[in-house]
Design an enzyme around this catalytic site. Structure first.
Site, short mmCIF file in Angstrom:
data_model
loop_
_atom_site.label_atom_id
_atom_site.label_comp_id
_atom_site.label_asym_id
_atom_site.label_seq_id
_atom_site.Cartn_x
_atom_site.Cartn_y
_atom_site.Cartn_z
N ILE A 1 -1.86 -1.30 -3.98
CA ILE A 1 -2.95 -0.44 -3.53
C ILE A 1 -2.43 0.99 -3.47
O ILE A 1 -1.52 1.30 -2.70
CB ILE A 1 -3.48 -0.87 -2.15
CG1 ILE A 1 -3.87 -2.35 -2.15
CG2 ILE A 1 -4.67 0.00 -1.75
CD1 ILE A 1 -4.25 -2.88 -0.78
N TYR B 1 0.84 -1.19 0.00
CA TYR B 1 0.00 0.00 0.00
C TYR B 1 0.88 1.24 0.00
O TYR B 1 1.81 1.36 0.81
CB TYR B 1 -0.91 -0.02 1.24
CG TYR B 1 -1.56 1.31 1.56
CD1 TYR B 1 -2.37 1.95 0.62
CD2 TYR B 1 -1.35 1.92 2.79
CE1 TYR B 1 -2.96 3.18 0.92
CE2 TYR B 1 -1.95 3.14 3.10
CZ TYR B 1 -2.75 3.76 2.15
OH TYR B 1 -3.33 4.97 2.44
N SER B 2 0.63 2.16 -0.94
CA SER B 2 1.31 3.45 -0.99
C SER B 2 2.83 3.26 -1.06
O SER B 2 3.33 2.68 -2.02
CB SER B 2 0.88 4.30 0.22
OG SER B 2 1.23 5.65 0.05
N GLU B 3 3.60 3.72 -0.06
CA GLU B 3 5.05 3.52 -0.10
C GLU B 3 5.39 2.04 -0.17
O GLU B 3 6.34 1.64 -0.86
CB GLU B 3 5.70 4.13 1.14
CG GLU B 3 7.23 3.98 1.15
CD GLU B 3 7.88 4.65 2.36
OE1 GLU B 3 8.24 5.83 2.25
OE2 GLU B 3 8.01 3.98 3.41
#
Length: 279
Positions: free
Chosen positions: A163, A130-132
């Site tokens: 994500i 997710y993200s980073e």
């Protein structure tokens, strides 16, 4: 299939287990997947004004940001105009942050750490980020490919779920780390991928740029209609699980067939070498 789960910046394994919980529980209930949760090695304090946003402390990042790459960079990306394409948006983001470049050893350390996490879980064959964490997961896939070509180390990751991600990173020059972009590098992720994002995500350009460097014949996407979040509502979880119930067996079947082909090739090579030795 077992996923290594990589949280976003200012996250933790504990918090990501909660964020991903509804989807992970549903996939486990259907017998599709199990999960190992990881986190970055660098404990961080949340930015001013965001103290209660990221969940219970301690919080972590995969990147050691003491040399730059602070939360201000994310604020820059949020204000990128929607009228330009994803690759140009990422380039503008990087250019505005040139004075905040963080050193290549920081990225090398992050990659070495996540590869160590994979090695600690010999049954892991997929990643969900997710993200980073999605950026790190994407970079892990690229790194595995490079290590296989360079050293013969077998690739472990066969499937990825991203994500609200952003494209993988590469070294540039003496000290910079920049994104791999489709209009410069083409397809750099050749394994099956599933991209989850929301149309109201302020960082949508990163998710699109990540999708664009993945093999389109092996990629699927899902818009949950929300923002920069891990979807947890019942309807989105059900739809995501239905899609993954189709994708995961396809990936496992493809991997099994590939393994059989490689095994036959190894046997053929071994037979040839024996015959040559006898002669």
């Amino acid at each position: 299939m077992k996923f290594l789960c990589l949280p976003g910046a200012y996250g933790s394994a504990k918090n990501f287990r909660v964020q991903l919980g509804p989807l992970a529980d549903e996939l486990e209930r259907r017998g599709l997947a199990t999960f190992a949760y990881s986190q970055g090695a660098h404990e961080v304090e949340p930015p001013a004004g965001w103290e209660d946003y990221f969940g219970a402390r301690p919080l972590y990042r995969f990147l050691d940001t003491r040399h730059g790459d602070n939360f201000e960079n994310l604020r820059r990306l949020r204000h990128m105009p929607y009228s330009i394409n994803a690759e140009d948006a990422i380039r503008m983001f990087q250019d505005t942050g040139k004075g905040d470049d963080w050193h290549q050893p920081v990225w090398r350390e992050a990659m070495d750490d996540v590869i160590k996490k994979v090695d600690e879980h010999p049954d892991v064959d997929a990643v969900i980020g997710y993200s980073e964490g999605a950026m790190v997961g994407a970079s892990l896939i690229v790194e595995e490919g490079e290590q296989e070509r360079r050293t013969g180390r077998k690739r472990r990751i066969k499937f990825a779920v991203f994500i609200s991600g952003s494209p993988p990173l590469k070294f540039e020059g003496e000290d910079r780390v920049v994104a791999l972009l489709a209009d410069q590098s083409g397809v750099v992720i050749d394994i099956p991928t599933f991209h989850i994002f929301g149309c109201n995500d302020a960082f949508m350009g990163g998710a699109v740029a990540l999708y664009n460097v993945c093999d389109p014949s092996k990629s699927a996407m899902f818009d949950h209609g929300l923002g920069h979040i891990v979807p947890r509502d019942a309807e989105n979880v059900r739809m995501l699980a239905d899609i993954l119930e189709k994708l995961i067996p396809e990936v496992e079947g493809r991997s099994s067939r590939q393994g059989e082909t490689e095994s036959e090739t190894d046997k053929s090579t071994a037979g040839s070498e024996t015959s040559e030795s006898s002669a």
